[in-house]
Design an enzyme around this catalytic site. Structure first.
Site: not given
Length: 599
Positions: A421, A441, A458, A485-486, A506
């Site tokens: 990312t 991803e 993804e 997602s984060s 990350g």
């Protein structure tokens, strides 16, 4: 090593923009998503870039009064800075920065991926978010990543067409420009086109990551030919051209994003996904044509005198960051300070509690109910914060029972999220603020390459398990759904005005990186460069990861004495932050190649 050449026409394109301006004035979350390498230096094409690199090396923020940009590669930052200098908005600059990033750090983001944008509009004083997350094909089922009822291995699922969702980045860039851009759309592609045609020097980081992923990059001939020319990995300093990518950019510049979703580019994407040897995917032309960016309300949580706002579901970023900070609210983090094991005990266990809720409750709200208000309710967080009142690590960090405004009962999923990312923070001369996190991803995505850009993997952000103890998993695969997602692009407000833009790559550690940077800035008085440079400590599921080679290693013994399992390791963030006050200060993570530039 400084790059010697970025392409004559690329420099000319950037210089032209500047001249005009002068006239006008992240098979588990434990695996690093993009392995740590030497950050490397990739450009000193101008004195300003060289000064920015020097400031980062010395741990000083870059300052400015008019505008500021911080992103993951000097070539992209310099091109975006030229757009801002010309009088462009942050939305204009995002187009240029993203298209250059997709060329010079293709392992991290690009046209074949997705993005989340948090936008503050200075004219209206409003904050909004754009969801450019990828979507699952209509033919996808909850069993997509299962074999005979058992979850597939992570890379068994990743490499090939099975993992590819409909990309959202081109559509998001177009929507952002349509709403907030000032400069002509087509000209924003010129720097990336010039770099792709003339060539750019391969950075040490890109070269190292190619070497690390050599066996997977060999899987598909088109990908291998680009990253392993003649069978050998790209070496640092090699001039790399990408005429296919330049042609795609010319098409987008002339016709907008439509050909990407309904035209020739879409046809090639679908053919590549469906034709992936040994692991074909389900993507169709109908899936591509159905894609839409969604505008969503930001999710905000209170912390001290600030409102911390970001991307809601399908991202867990704003909820989890908000929960961590809300759990820390009752504690005097400023008095404890960054060298205190007690401070890190609180941060670590607050993060574990947030991740427990995240794993059970958070998914795409277009498909499942998510108790967003309940998860960020100050009363709920105050009750959960009582779990932190002891002086040792929590034995168990279990999900809580937040208030619901509708029904929902879900099991815990298995979502091996490993985004490769990038993050972009921009403040323009009009006072607009953009915080955008963008991804394909895993590093190099699905390893499928189409017309000079990589396709995402993804869909492997969905849970590989669809049911747990008879209860459906919220983040299970469903047709048209967006995987959790984060990514946590964040804008911090005080009295309704933006004071900080921050975000990071990350994987699922993004949440910890962003929350820690906000604590460092808000509680520990660090400037943005200090906040993004300091050593990391991240605890998601019980093991406390502390960043090797930093001051965090000194906390290993006291944290172990508190009952934590501690593992020193490389923690490869890529934080890019801008503080907005009397002036502007920009910081760029020293773990990667990026810089901040301002005026």
């Amino acid at each position: 090593m400084l790059s010697r050449r970025i392409g004559r026409r690329a420099i000319a394109a950037i210089a032209s923009l500047c001249a005009t301006a002068a006239l006008a004035q992240q098979a588990t979350d434990a695996v690093a998503p993009e392995p740590a390498t030497e950050a490397g230096l990739v450009s000193a094409a101008s004195a300003q870039v060289a000064a920015a690199l020097q400031a980062k090396a010395e741990g000083r923020p870059v300052t400015g009064q008019d505008w500021m940009i911080s992103a993951a590669n000097p070539l992209a930052v310099e091109a975006g800075a030229a757009v801002l200098a010309q009088g462009g908005t942050a939305a204009d600059a995002l187009v240029t920065v993203q298209t250059v990033l997709g060329l010079v750090e293709p392992q991290s983001s690009g046209l074949g991926g997705g993005a989340f944008l948090v936008w503050y509009d200075a004219a209206s004083g409003e904050l909004t978010t754009l969801d450019g997350r990828e979507t699952a094909p209509q033919a996808a089922t909850p069993l997509l990543f299962q074999t005979e009822g058992a979850p597939m291995g992570f890379f068994e699922a990743v490499v090939g067409g099975r993992s590819v969702g409909v990309p959202g980045t081109p559509a998001l860039l177009e929507m952002a420009h349509d709403r907030w851009g000032r400069l002509g759309w087509s000209g924003l592609f010129d720097p990336a086109i010039a770099l792709a045609e003339d060539g750019f020097d391969v950075s040490p980081r890109l070269s190292a990551l190619v070497v690390m992923d050599l066996l997977r990059l060999k899987t598909y001939p088109t990908t291998a030919a680009y990253f392993l020319p003649g069978g050998f990995p790209l070496l640092p300093g090699r001039t790399l051209q990408n005429p296919d990518y330049a042609e795609v950019l010319r098409t987008l510049a002339a016709e907008g994003a439509a050909p990407f979703y309904t035209g020739r580019i879409a046809e090639d994407i679908v053919a590549t996904v469906q034709g992936a040897v040994n692991n074909p995917g389900l993507l169709t032309m109908e899936d591509m044509a159905l894609y839409r960016v969604k505008e969503r309300r930001p999710v905000c949580g209170a912390y001290r005198v600030y409102q911390v706002c970001g991307m809601g579901p399908p991202s867990s970023g704003a909820i989890a960051v908000g929960q961590i900070l809300g759990l820390l609210q009752p504690f005097d983090m400023a008095a404890l300070g960054p060298d205190s094991a007690e401070a890190w005990r609180l941060i670590g266990d607050a993060s574990r509690l947030a991740f427990a809720d995240r794993g059970r409750y958070v998914a795409d709200t277009d498909f499942v109910p998510v108790p967003v208000k309940g998860l960020l309710d100050p009363a709920y967080l105050a009750e959960r914060a009582r779990l932190l009142d002891g002086d040792t690590a929590l034995d168990v960090a279990a999900p809580g029972d937040p208030a619901w405004d509708h029904a929902g009962l879900f099991g815990d999923g298995i979502s091996p999220e490993q985004p490769s990312t990038s993050h972009i923070s921009i403040v323009d001369s009009y006072g607009n603020v953009a915080s955008m996190t963008t991804t394909i991803e895993n590093q190099f995505g699905s390893r499928l390459m189409v017309r000079g850009f990589l396709l995402n993997n993804e869909l492997t952000d969905f849970s590989f398990r669809s049911v747990e103890d008879g209860r459906p998993v919220a983040n299970r695969v469903e047709p048209g759904k967006r995987p959790r997602s984060s990514m946590a692009p964040t804008i911090v407000l005080q009295d309704g005005k933006p004071v900080l833009a921050v975000g990071s790559p990350g994987g699922s550690r993004i949440i910890g990186y962003v929350a820690q940077a906000i604590v460092a800035w808000a509680d520990w008085g660090m400037d943005v460069q200090q906040a993004v440079s300091m050593g990391h400590g991240v605890n998601r599921f019980g093991t406390f990861d502390v960043e090797g080679g930093t001051a965090m290693e000194a906390l290993q013994a006291p944290l172990e004495a508190m009952g934590f399992t501690v593992e020193p390791r490389m923690l490869n963030s890529g934080l890019h932050a801008i503080e907005i006050g009397e002036g502007l200060e920009g910081g760029a993570d020293p773990r990667r190649e990026g810089i901040a530039l301002g005026r």
